[in-house]
Scaffold this active site. Structure first.
Site, short mmCIF file in Angstrom:
data_model
loop_
_atom_site.label_atom_id
_atom_site.label_comp_id
_atom_site.label_asym_id
_atom_site.label_seq_id
_atom_site.Cartn_x
_atom_site.Cartn_y
_atom_site.Cartn_z
N LYS A 114 -4.17 1.36 17.66
CA LYS A 114 -3.73 -0.03 17.47
C LYS A 114 -4.44 -0.97 18.45
O LYS A 114 -4.81 -2.09 18.09
CB LYS A 114 -2.21 -0.14 17.67
CG LYS A 114 -1.40 0.40 16.49
CD LYS A 114 -1.44 -0.58 15.35
CE LYS A 114 -0.66 -0.24 14.10
NZ LYS A 114 -0.48 1.07 13.66
N LYS A 195 -8.91 5.93 1.79
CA LYS A 195 -7.51 6.09 1.43
C LYS A 195 -7.04 4.82 0.70
O LYS A 195 -7.45 3.72 1.06
CB LYS A 195 -6.72 6.26 2.75
CG LYS A 195 -5.31 6.71 2.58
CD LYS A 195 -4.68 7.02 3.93
CE LYS A 195 -3.19 6.79 3.85
NZ LYS A 195 -2.52 6.90 5.14
N LYS A 198 -3.65 -1.44 0.34
CA LYS A 198 -3.62 -2.81 -0.13
C LYS A 198 -4.69 -3.64 0.59
O LYS A 198 -5.38 -4.45 -0.02
CB LYS A 198 -2.23 -3.36 0.17
CG LYS A 198 -1.89 -4.65 -0.50
CD LYS A 198 -0.39 -4.89 -0.35
CE LYS A 198 -0.01 -6.32 -0.60
NZ LYS A 198 1.45 -6.49 -0.69
#
Ligand code: TRP
Length: 328
Positions: A114, A195, A198
């Site tokens: 992250k 993968k 969206k």
């Protein structure tokens, strides 16, 4: 029949769900209901850790809940709710943070990812993300957590927190959950490489119309070594074939497996068969979804009812927790 324990899972409110969400999580959520007491949570607070705008948060929460219910999550039987509706999770998060060495959080691979993705927004909440996730799981005295491998470090962290907390306060108040790994297929996007997601816009939305779905399937990348229609293809490396294995009949799978390899069937015809089968599979979902979507109040009421039932479980845990800590 008697259930074999409690399952908890959480997912961030990502809006309308796609085939990757369905095959990777929702389908499993639906199946688990037969044997477990299931608690499914839309983790809106977790979403805040990486979000720069909350404009779509409500709509995304609604859309995800709608898709879950349309796909077969049964809210009378399972608890479906929104994380922030049971604020006790924030309280437990704070108590758990007192037995969490900070280095353990900053060492987690998920945290490092992250930071790498978004170096300008390394906030306090992000560091505590796994503590909040542990609080989710522990607040509801969970036995099993169905998660993918990417979440395994968080589950291991949760188990460690249980031991630290129970040891620190001298009472076995928190229950150590087990990780429940299921063989979940990795679903690739229409690009056939990454993968399905969206954000990459390589997804097939469950709520799309049959026409839109067919269009999307026709755009799928197949075996890239097969250039001309007359070239033999290799189903083993073809993303279309992977989906045939899930949505098509054994006869069709066998036929494609043979005919593709000897150029007896072309990619266009192969995709048409997939589109037809995928649409047939999704048809009951779509009609149920349209029906539910006529009455948004039902979705919000269902989530409110879930929160009410979740609160009962949460208060049970928190009473024991506050008592064990010795809060005045
Ligand atoms: N961290 C999970 C994810 O990113 C979401 C999540 C939050 C979760 N709380 C949870 C998953 C509790 C399982 C159990 O996918």
């Amino acid at each position: 029949m008697t259930k074999q324990g409690r399952v908890f899972s959480g997912a961030r409110p990502t809006g309308r769900q796609h085939l990757g969400n369905y095959l990777g999580a929702i389908k499993n959520y639906v199946a688990l209901q037969d044997n477990y007491e299931c608690v499914y949570c839309i983790v809106d607070v977790h979403a805040l850790t990486t979000m720069d705008t909350t404009l779509e948060l409500k709509q995304n929460t609604y859309d995800m809940a709608l898709d879950w219910l349309a796909a077969g999550i049964r809210p009378e039987e399972s608890i479906v709710f929104i994380q922030s509706h049971v604020p006790q999770v924030m309280e437990l998060h704070t108590y758990l943070s007192m037995v969490t060495p900070i280095g353990k959080l900053t060492d987690l691979p998920t945290f490092k990812d992250k930071v790498r993705e978004n170096p300008n927004n390394v906030n306090y909440g992000l560091v505590g993300y796994p503590v909040l996730m542990a609080a989710d799981i522990l607040l509801y005295a969970t036995d099993f957590v169905p998660v993918g491998v990417d979440q395994a470090p968080h589950l291991e962290f949760t188990r460690e927190v249980v031991r630290s907390f129970n040891y620190r306060y001298g009472a076995p108040v928190l229950k150590e959950p087990q990780m429940k790994t299921t063989s979940i297929p990795k679903v690739l996007g229409i690009d056939g490489v990454q993968k399905m997601s969206k954000s990459l816009n390589n997804h097939i939305e469950l709520a799309s119309t049959a026409e839109e779905t067919t269009q999307r399937v026709m755009q799928m990348v197949t075996d890239t070594a097969r250039i001309r229609r007359s070239d033999p293809g290799n189903p083993d490396v073809c993303n279309v074939f992977s989906l045939h294995k899930i949505f098509s009949s054994q006869d069709e799978i066998d036929m494609i497996n043979v005919e593709c390899r000897r150029a007896g069937i072309g990619c266009v015809d192969c995709k048409k068969i997939l589109a037809k089968n995928l649409n047939a599979h999704l048809e009951p979902f779509r009609s149920r979804r349209n029906e539910l979507d006529q009455n948004p109040a039902y979705i919000w009421d269902t989530l409110a009812d879930g929160a009410k039932r979740a609160t009962v479980l949460a208060e049970e845990t928190m009473t024991a927790v506050r008592d064990a800590i010795g809060l005045p």
